[in-house]
Design an enzyme around this catalytic site. Structure first.
Site, short mmCIF file in Angstrom:
data_model
loop_
_atom_site.label_atom_id
_atom_site.label_comp_id
_atom_site.label_asym_id
_atom_site.label_seq_id
_atom_site.Cartn_x
_atom_site.Cartn_y
_atom_site.Cartn_z
N ASP A 150 2.19 24.12 -14.90
CA ASP A 150 0.96 23.70 -15.56
C ASP A 150 1.26 22.88 -16.82
O ASP A 150 0.65 21.84 -17.06
CB ASP A 150 0.12 24.92 -15.94
CG ASP A 150 -0.32 25.70 -14.71
OD1 ASP A 150 -0.47 25.07 -13.65
OD2 ASP A 150 -0.49 26.92 -14.81
N GLY B 55 0.82 -1.21 0.00
CA GLY B 55 0.00 0.00 0.00
C GLY B 55 0.85 1.25 0.00
O GLY B 55 2.07 1.20 0.23
N PRO B 56 0.24 2.40 -0.25
CA PRO B 56 0.98 3.67 -0.24
C PRO B 56 1.56 3.97 1.13
O PRO B 56 1.14 3.40 2.14
CB PRO B 56 -0.09 4.71 -0.64
CG PRO B 56 -1.20 3.92 -1.25
CD PRO B 56 -1.18 2.58 -0.59
N HIS C 60 -7.81 29.53 -14.52
CA HIS C 60 -7.97 28.18 -13.97
C HIS C 60 -9.33 28.03 -13.30
O HIS C 60 -10.03 27.02 -13.50
CB HIS C 60 -6.87 27.91 -12.94
CG HIS C 60 -5.51 27.74 -13.53
ND1 HIS C 60 -5.24 26.91 -14.59
CD2 HIS C 60 -4.32 28.31 -13.20
CE1 HIS C 60 -3.96 26.95 -14.88
NE2 HIS C 60 -3.37 27.81 -14.04
N LYS D 211 0.51 0.06 7.49
CA LYS D 211 0.91 -1.33 7.30
C LYS D 211 1.65 -1.85 8.54
O LYS D 211 1.40 -2.97 8.98
CB LYS D 211 1.79 -1.45 6.06
CG LYS D 211 1.09 -1.02 4.77
CD LYS D 211 1.98 -1.21 3.56
CE LYS D 211 3.14 -0.24 3.55
NZ LYS D 211 2.72 1.17 3.39
N THR D 212 2.54 -1.06 9.08
CA THR D 212 3.27 -1.48 10.28
C THR D 212 2.34 -1.62 11.47
O THR D 212 2.47 -2.56 12.26
CB THR D 212 4.38 -0.46 10.59
OG1 THR D 212 5.22 -0.31 9.46
CG2 THR D 212 5.21 -0.92 11.77
N GLU E 226 -4.81 32.82 -12.26
CA GLU E 226 -5.62 31.94 -11.41
C GLU E 226 -7.10 32.05 -11.77
O GLU E 226 -7.84 31.07 -11.63
CB GLU E 226 -5.40 32.28 -9.94
CG GLU E 226 -3.96 32.13 -9.46
CD GLU E 226 -3.44 30.71 -9.64
OE1 GLU E 226 -4.25 29.76 -9.60
OE2 GLU E 226 -2.22 30.56 -9.83
#
Length: 664
Positions: free
Chosen positions: A543, A246-247, A472, A252-253, A469
């Site tokens: 971009d 997994g990421p 966008h 996980k630990t 901006e």
């Protein structure tokens, strides 16, 4: 600058103008709640306490000997009356002195009166008496004796033996240091695994929020370690190894420690890098010692974190078969085949790079099962946020459900950091509890970066950033297949001069239209500057980089080009793995390379022209957004939509609702 996701996995929620926004990653691992065993003997045996004469005792003996030799020389010989030399001569002249003793070494004079009393005085001259005073004392009937200074045999011996003692002490110190170093060298092959107690394990599945499917999948390992006889009766064999994939930051630990806590068995934790040293064969020796420790514990769990550091594909490097990493991996493969499942030893490992592991490590009989630990969903994020908020004073306006929906793509470590950042923001704000505004500011800081108040932009730069901006933001609002706009700001954050942030939705697959809208939105800042100012600057570099990366993957990997067709060409050759090391690194012809380049360029050009048509149509809305940004510096998504509607009405178009301005 814009919100440009590098899919899949789900895209990051922000971008910026003028520079690259640093990637956000979750590094802190979950803190262990286990307590290390009191004994340093990994095998579980009890160590013997060494007894004997303490080292500091020799220092005490040496100090006493030196004091016995030196201190008596400073003690007075008697308790007689102290006189000056003039008073002494006066007493002699009056006939009160019967005898004197002169110390030629110190010049001191000790005498006795005629009545039996004693006195002390400091003599004069080098011999204790001035010239003529000796004859005067003899004429007065005083008995004079001289005491020559005698040599102290012990002090002389000490002065002679001191250099010898120093040399002997230096040689002994060097010998002990060399012995200690040799002991360290002889123990270099011992495993560095940390052992945790088995009597009171405190980490269980209840301490892990969410991940019910993952916990259900590994629960059979717990049952096997608790009740091994059930599996023996039916003849079932539990997997020897389980690989958690997994990421970073997904826990996980923590899951591995929870398995040990649920089963109530020994837990040996080690990282892949602990096996590697500069000496050849050390890693293999540590692997053998690790499995011996596990066997001495009876039933135990061996957890190897970041196993990819030693589990890479063999034959990948230039060191041949005698490479230290390969020897370590070979020894691990042999040890995993060397014990039966009935011994009660289970190996768990974690990695976020399963694609580079050696196939022999993943075959049945070793790591039989791969368990994916993905990024948490909305319900799991809410549970994780609640877990990390237990010991914090939360305000009444904090809604964890809303925060969970606004943190798409965050791992458990990211959420823990978010809660802590919110607490820090509340403290800086002077509040006694964490409120909703603190979570909002903390999320902006984590995702977009800290606000840089020291950056002072000129009026021209601020105006260019506002239109950039604004382009966008306008495209993020009107394009139908992208993520919804959350906020846009021209305040410098992180490495960017301005940020347009869209909230990513819960997606597991992405359509071609989604990527096209994403590329078009990325072109919005560059195109807005062309439409308004008629020139370009370097603010669109990030971009273009993100847009080109998405277009390249669409054409080369995802088969989203009609001319290329259903073909996938890897964009990177990992030669460090040893795959086709001597090949040219390209799997297609020059004609195919030309076709790929043409399709990528066409995709980018088409979306740039689409952005230009859209911004030209909504020119008035773009101007209103830029004016609002120059006035307020930060505006949210609904405000941007209202300004676009206002601009359409001023331009003579009918726009009663937001749906009327969405391009379909």
């Amino acid at each position: 600058m814009s919100d440009l996701p590098p899919p899949p996995p789900p895209p990051p929620p922000g971008g910026g103008r003028g520079s690259r926004r640093p990637n956000k990653s979750a590094r802190p691992a979950p803190k262990s709640k286990f307590e290390p065993e009191g004994s340093s003997n990994h095998g579980g045996g009890s160590g013997e306490t060494k007894t004997g004469f303490p080292k500091w005792g020799w220092w005490i003996i040496a100090g006493v000997a030196v004091a016995a030799l030196l201190v008596p020389s400073f003690w007075p010989s008697d308790d007689g009356t102290d006189l000056t030399y003039t008073e002494f001569i006066s007493q002699v002249d009056e006939g009160n002195v019967g005898s004197v003793e002169v110390d030629k070494g110190s010049g001191n004079i000790t005498g006795e009166y005629t009545n039996g009393d004693t006195f002390n005085t400091t003599g004069g001259g080098e011999a204790g008496l001035f010239e003529g005073d000796q004859a005067f004392l003899e004429e007065s009937g005083v008995s004079i004796t001289y005491d020559a200074p005698s040599n102290n045999a012990l002090l002389n011996l000490l002065g002679f033996m001191l250099p010898v003692f120093l040399i002997i002490g230096f040689l002994v110190w060097m010998q002990r240091r060399a012995a200690g170093q040799m002991g360290g060298v002889m123990s270099i092959g011992k495993s560095k695994a940390k052992a945790y107690t088995t009597d009171k394990p405190s980490t269980t599945f209840d301490d892990i929020a969410g991940y019910e499917g993952v916990k259900q999948e590994i629960s059979e390992v717990v049952d096997f370690l608790r009740y091994p006889e059930r599996f023996k009766e039916i003849g079932a064999r539990v997997p020897k190894g389980m690989l958690l994939v997994g990421p970073p930051g997904t826990g996980k630990t923590l899951l591995a420690r929870a398995v040990a806590g649920e089963a109530g068995v020994g837990f040996l934790s080690v990282t892949g890098s602990d096996f590697m040293e500069m000496f050849v064969g050390v890693g293999a020796s540590r692997v053998r010692d690790l499995f011996q420790q596990a066997r001495r514990m009876g039933r135990a769990i061996i957890f190897i974190d970041e196993i990819d550091s030693i589990g890479r594909k063999r034959g990948a490097g230039l060191g041949g078969g005698h490479d230290e990493r390969e020897q370590t991996l070979n020894q691990m493969l042999a040890e995993m085949d060397g014990f039966e499942a009935s011994e009660g030893i289970v190996i768990m490992a974690a990695t976020n790079r399963p694609d580079i592991l050696d196939p022999a490590l993943l075959r049945p009989g070793r790591f039989d099962r791969q368990i994916v630990v993905p990024l948490p969903e909305a319900d799991e994020r809410r549970a994780i946020l609640e877990v990390h908020s237990r010991d914090k004073r939360m305000g009444a306006d904090v809604d964890m459900e809303t925060m969970a929906k606004a943190t798409v793509g965050m791992a458990g470590a990211d959420l823990a950091n978010l809660v802590n950042e919110a607490a820090l923001v509340a403290v800086r704000r002077g509040s006694k509890e964490i409120e909703r505004i603190d979570f909002e500011n903390a999320r902006d800081r984590v995702v977009l970066g800290a606000q840089r108040e020291s950056v002072i932009m000129t009026a021209e730069e601020k105006k260019a950033t506002a239109y950039h901006e604004g382009g966008h933001a306008l495209l993020a609002t009107v394009l139908p297949n992208g993520d919804p706009l959350h906020k846009v700001t021209i305040l410098p954050r992180g490495m960017a001069l301005g940020v347009t942030w869209s909230l990513p939705q819960e997606r597991h697959t992405y359509s071609k239209e989604y990527f096209e809208d994403t590329i078009c939105k990325a072109m919005g800042g560059r195109v807005a500057e062309i439409v308004v100012f008629g020139h370009l600057n370097s603010g669109a570099a990030n971009d273009l980089e993100q847009a080109t990366g998405i277009a390249r993957r669409m054409v080369r990997e995802w088969g989203m080009s009609d001319r290329v067709g259903p073909q996938a060409w890897s964009s990177q050759q990992q030669t460090f793995l040893g795959d086709d090391l001597m090949s040219s690194g390209r799997e297609y012809s020059d004609d195919t390379a030309k076709l790929l380049d043409e399709e990528i360029a066409k995709l980018l050009t088409d979306q740039e022209q689409r952005a230009k048509r859209t911004l030209t149509r909504h020119r008035r809305g773009l101007e209103l957004i830029a004016e609002s940004l120059l006035e307020h510096e930060t505006i949210d998504g609904p405000t941007v939509a209202r300004l676009i509607q206002q601009g359409m009405i001023e331009s003579g178009e009918d726009a009663e609702t937001l749906d009327d301005i969405i391009l379909r």
